[in-house]
Structure formats: structure tokens, C-alpha cells
Design an enzyme around this catalytic site. Structure first.
Site, PDB file in Angstrom:
ATOM      1  N   LEU A  33     -75.379 -24.617   1.789  1.00  0.00           N
ATOM      2  CA  LEU A  33     -75.066 -25.078   3.266  1.00  0.00           C
ATOM      3  C   LEU A  33     -73.907 -24.081   3.518  1.00  0.00           C
ATOM      4  O   LEU A  33     -73.005 -23.831   2.556  1.00  0.00           O
ATOM      5  CB  LEU A  33     -74.648 -26.472   3.368  1.00  0.00           C
ATOM      6  CG  LEU A  33     -75.669 -27.577   3.085  1.00  0.00           C
ATOM      7  CD1 LEU A  33     -75.427 -28.845   3.148  1.00  0.00           C
ATOM      8  CD2 LEU A  33     -77.001 -27.310   3.789  1.00  0.00           C
ATOM      9  N   GLY A  36     -73.148 -22.601   9.549  1.00  0.00           N
ATOM     10  CA  GLY A  36     -74.091 -22.747  10.653  1.00  0.00           C
ATOM     11  C   GLY A  36     -74.761 -24.324  10.496  1.00  0.00           C
ATOM     12  O   GLY A  36     -74.778 -24.903  11.495  1.00  0.00           O
ATOM     13  N   HIS A  37     -74.837 -24.700   9.144  1.00  0.00           N
ATOM     14  CA  HIS A  37     -75.145 -25.988   9.098  1.00  0.00           C
ATOM     15  C   HIS A  37     -74.244 -27.166   9.357  1.00  0.00           C
ATOM     16  O   HIS A  37     -74.573 -27.923   9.804  1.00  0.00           O
ATOM     17  CB  HIS A  37     -75.698 -26.120   7.246  1.00  0.00           C
ATOM     18  CG  HIS A  37     -76.690 -25.475   6.834  1.00  0.00           C
ATOM     19  ND1 HIS A  37     -76.599 -24.405   6.153  1.00  0.00           N
ATOM     20  CD2 HIS A  37     -78.134 -25.646   7.127  1.00  0.00           C
ATOM     21  CE1 HIS A  37     -77.816 -23.869   5.743  1.00  0.00           C
ATOM     22  NE2 HIS A  37     -78.726 -24.544   6.209  1.00  0.00           N
ATOM     23  N   GLN A 148     -81.119 -22.349  16.019  1.00  0.00           N
ATOM     24  CA  GLN A 148     -81.686 -21.128  16.940  1.00  0.00           C
ATOM     25  C   GLN A 148     -82.036 -19.859  16.300  1.00  0.00           C
ATOM     26  O   GLN A 148     -82.801 -19.306  16.688  1.00  0.00           O
ATOM     27  CB  GLN A 148     -80.851 -20.979  18.328  1.00  0.00           C
ATOM     28  CG  GLN A 148     -81.954 -20.093  19.293  1.00  0.00           C
ATOM     29  CD  GLN A 148     -80.998 -19.611  20.413  1.00  0.00           C
ATOM     30  OE1 GLN A 148     -80.476 -20.525  20.940  1.00  0.00           O
ATOM     31  NE2 GLN A 148     -81.194 -18.534  20.685  1.00  0.00           N
ATOM     32  N   ASP A 150     -83.472 -19.610  13.717  1.00  0.00           N
ATOM     33  CA  ASP A 150     -84.835 -19.438  13.234  1.00  0.00           C
ATOM     34  C   ASP A 150     -85.790 -20.109  14.666  1.00  0.00           C
ATOM     35  O   ASP A 150     -85.994 -20.823  14.665  1.00  0.00           O
ATOM     36  CB  ASP A 150     -85.240 -20.669  12.129  1.00  0.00           C
ATOM     37  CG  ASP A 150     -84.372 -19.897  10.852  1.00  0.00           C
ATOM     38  OD1 ASP A 150     -84.816 -18.777  10.397  1.00  0.00           O
ATOM     39  OD2 ASP A 150     -83.495 -20.557  10.374  1.00  0.00           O
ATOM     40  N   VAL A 176     -74.931 -19.823  14.927  1.00  0.00           N
ATOM     41  CA  VAL A 176     -73.386 -19.795  14.606  1.00  0.00           C
ATOM     42  C   VAL A 176     -73.336 -18.401  13.835  1.00  0.00           C
ATOM     43  O   VAL A 176     -74.219 -17.963  13.002  1.00  0.00           O
ATOM     44  CB  VAL A 176     -72.843 -20.829  13.578  1.00  0.00           C
ATOM     45  CG1 VAL A 176     -71.433 -20.805  13.215  1.00  0.00           C
ATOM     46  CG2 VAL A 176     -73.151 -22.251  14.284  1.00  0.00           C
TER      47      VAL A 176
HETATM   48  O1  PAF Z   1     -84.964 -23.958   8.081  1.00  0.00           O
HETATM   49  C1  PAF Z   1     -84.903 -24.449   7.043  1.00  0.00           C
HETATM   50  O2  PAF Z   1     -83.921 -24.511   6.134  1.00  0.00           O
HETATM   51  C2  PAF Z   1     -86.391 -24.878   6.395  1.00  0.00           C
HETATM   52  O3  PAF Z   1     -87.270 -23.886   6.822  1.00  0.00           O
HETATM   53  C3  PAF Z   1     -86.831 -26.421   6.639  1.00  0.00           C
HETATM   54  C4  PAF Z   1     -86.617 -26.450   8.187  1.00  0.00           C
HETATM   55  C5  PAF Z   1     -85.777 -27.141   6.058  1.00  0.00           C
HETATM   56  C6  PAF Z   1     -87.973 -26.794   6.041  1.00  0.00           C
HETATM   57  O4  PAF Z   1     -87.873 -26.308   4.599  1.00  0.00           O
END
Ligand code: PAF
Length: 291
Positions: A33, A36-37, A148, A150, A176
């Protein structure tokens, strides 16, 4: 913060709260993490009563030559961040619990998965769609948040949730960035110091394309040329794709009439970076339309 490994315990916890009228928010992650997370978790914290973060490095979304074995797994740090951000439950299922003996069902979202990341990583989106479906089944959230950065993943999950009537509200949080514009990603730790100094070129090239659009250019060749010219200034960067496409279908645009999604993936040595920007063409601005 509660730490749960069992899918059954996870579901029971969530269903009990929901029966009591508590709204459950969910941020699915693969751990490692970063800020961004943290931003996703903070945004989620404001929109639900009980917050679940999952940490699961999903093997089925990695290709055979990808970085599954070396994917960073700093679990103690991840739990610390979750605790500090007020997460109520950290869900950490094992691979065996997610994919037990006999597991065979997969979920496909073929049209959205066909291009770009899907073309570069053939099994990737089936793995994502399947694990997100399973995680939603286990966590039973009211809302779920995705970044966003991804973009294609978020588009695919919106489609999936809609097509399969999953009843989960999907919220996409803005990317972020580091100070120089590099989109935050768990994979940025793979960049060498030299690679790190040039990694923001991808964002700069998307900005170059955005600027051309904002000045009124609708011609795709001109937009893509602006992006390519910027990225070519860094010979160490290899372009996988750097394109202007439709923000909803992700199909390539033939000209920019309203909004464009500028989407890019590049390689710096063995590190793959992705990023995107959504840009509105000037003529679509309501103030201009109304004169
Ligand atoms: O974006 C991610 O971290 C992963 O693709 C997810 C959505 C947790 C699925 O494993």
C-alpha cells in the site's frame, strides 16, 4: 482493526452489519500500500460506516513471465497503514481459500478486455474480473473504490457489476501522483534511481496530448504525435501504446469530438508503467455551447 482470513467469517461479519443498517465500504488491493491506496481508503472512510480493505496478491491476473513471485508483500506495513486510516477489517484470504481444489469458474468481460492492457497481458483481465467477483461475493460491500490509474480495470469492473447486477456502487478515485507527476503504483519500487528520474515522462507525454486537445485540435494523428514526440525525448523508454480513445468503450478515436481518454503504457527496462488522462475538447464546454 479486525484481521480475517476466512471468506466465511468475512461474509458473516458483513451480512450481520448490513442487516443492522450499517453501510459497508470496500477497497480491494494486492497490498504494498502507498499514498494512492491511502487516498482511496480515506475517500472510502468518508462514504461508509464500516470499511473493509482486502490484501490478496491474486495469482490468476499475472502472466507466466510476470512478477508474481517478487511482487512486494510488506504485510506489517500494510496493516499499519490500514489501522492508521481507520479501516475496520483487513481481509487477507489465502490462495487456497480463494481457489480451492476443483475451482473452475471464470468471468470474462471480452470487449473491454480486448485492447491495450488486455492485448499486452492476455489472461490479466479474466483474472481481475474473476477475483473481484469473488471478493464482492465474500465481502458483500455496498460500495467499492478503485483508482483511476488502472482506468481499463475500473471500466471493466463497472461493466461487470452492471452486467451481472451485483448491486455494488463503484467509485473511481482520481490518480494520486508523485511531485513530478508519476502515477503512484506498488510497482514503482522496482524502478532504479536512474529510471525513477525519467519515469514521469509518461505523464508528461499524456499532458502534451491533453494540451493539444485543449487548444482545439481534433486530429488524432496530431494528438498522438504530440505524445510520441515527448516520450521520444527519453530513449530509455519503450512505448507499448500511447493512444487517444473513447472513455466509455476504450476503442480508438478517429477524431476528438467530445472527451478523449489518453492512455499509455511504457517499459523502462523490465518495469512496466501505465497512466491515463481524460480530456474534454473545448467545444463541449457548456459555457461555450451556451455562448
Ligand atoms: O488493482 C488491484 O490492486 C487489483 O487488480 C485488484 C482490483 C485488487 C484485483 O486483484
Amino acid at each position: 482493526m479486525k484481521i480475517v482470513h476466512s471468506p466465511q467469517v468475512m461474509t458473516a461479519w458483513s451480512l450481520r452489519l448490513r442487516r443492522e443498517g450499517v453501510t459497508v465500504g470496500f477497497v480491494p488491493t494486492m497490498g504494498a500500500l502507498h499514498d494512492g491506496h491511502r487516498a482511496l481508503i480515506r475517500a472510502a472512510r468518508l462514504q461508509c460506516d464500516a470499511l473493509v480493505v482486502s490484501i490478496f496478491v491474486n495469482p490468476t491476473q499475472f502472466g507466466p513471465t510476470e512478477d508474481l513471485a517478487k511482487y512486494p508483500r510488506p504485510l506489517a506495513n500494510d496493516r499499519r497503514l490500514c489501522r492508521a486510516e481507520g479501516v475496520d477489517l483487513c481481509f487477507e484470504p489465502s490462495v487456497a481459500a480463494m481457489y480451492p481444489e476443483g475451482f473452475q469458474t471464470t468471468v470474462a468481460v471480452p470487449a473491454i478486455a480486448r485492447r491495450w492492457e488486455g492485448a499486452a497481458r492476455p489472461q490479466h483481465f479474466a483474472g481481475v474480473a474473476t477475483v473481484v467477483t469473488k471478493l464482492f461475493g465474500m465481502v458483500r460491500p455496498d460500495i467499492a473504490l478503485f483508482g483511476q490509474k488502472d482506468y481499463q480495470q475500473a471500466a471493466l469492473i463497472r461493466r461487470l457489476v452492471n452486467d451481472l447486477n451485483m448491486g455494488v456502487a463503484i467509485i473511481v478515485h482520481p490518480t494520486v501522483r508523485e511531485k513530478d507527476g508519476l502515477a503512484m503504483s506498488s510497482r514503482n519500487v522496482y524502478l532504479s534511481p536512474e529510471q525513477r528520474t525519467i519515469a514521469a515522462t509518461l505523464y508528461k507525454s499524456l499532458q502534451a496530448g491533453a494540451e493539444v486537445i485543449r487548444k482545439g485540435t481534433t486530429d488524432i494523428q496530431a494528438i498522438q504525435l504530440a505524445m510520441a514526440t515527448m516520450i521520444e525525448q527519453e530513449p530509455a523508454v519503450t512505448v507499448d501504446y500511447l493512444v487517444a480513445c473513447d472513455p466509455l468503450t476504450l476503442d480508438p478515436l478517429s477524431s476528438v469530438t467530445s472527451r478523449a481518454l489518453l492512455l499509455g503504457a511504457v517499459r523502462l527496462g523490465s518495469v512496466r508503467l501505465i497512466d491515463n488522462l481524460v480530456v474534454a475538447a473545448p467545444r463541449t464546454r457548456i459555457s461555450q455551447r451556451c455562448g
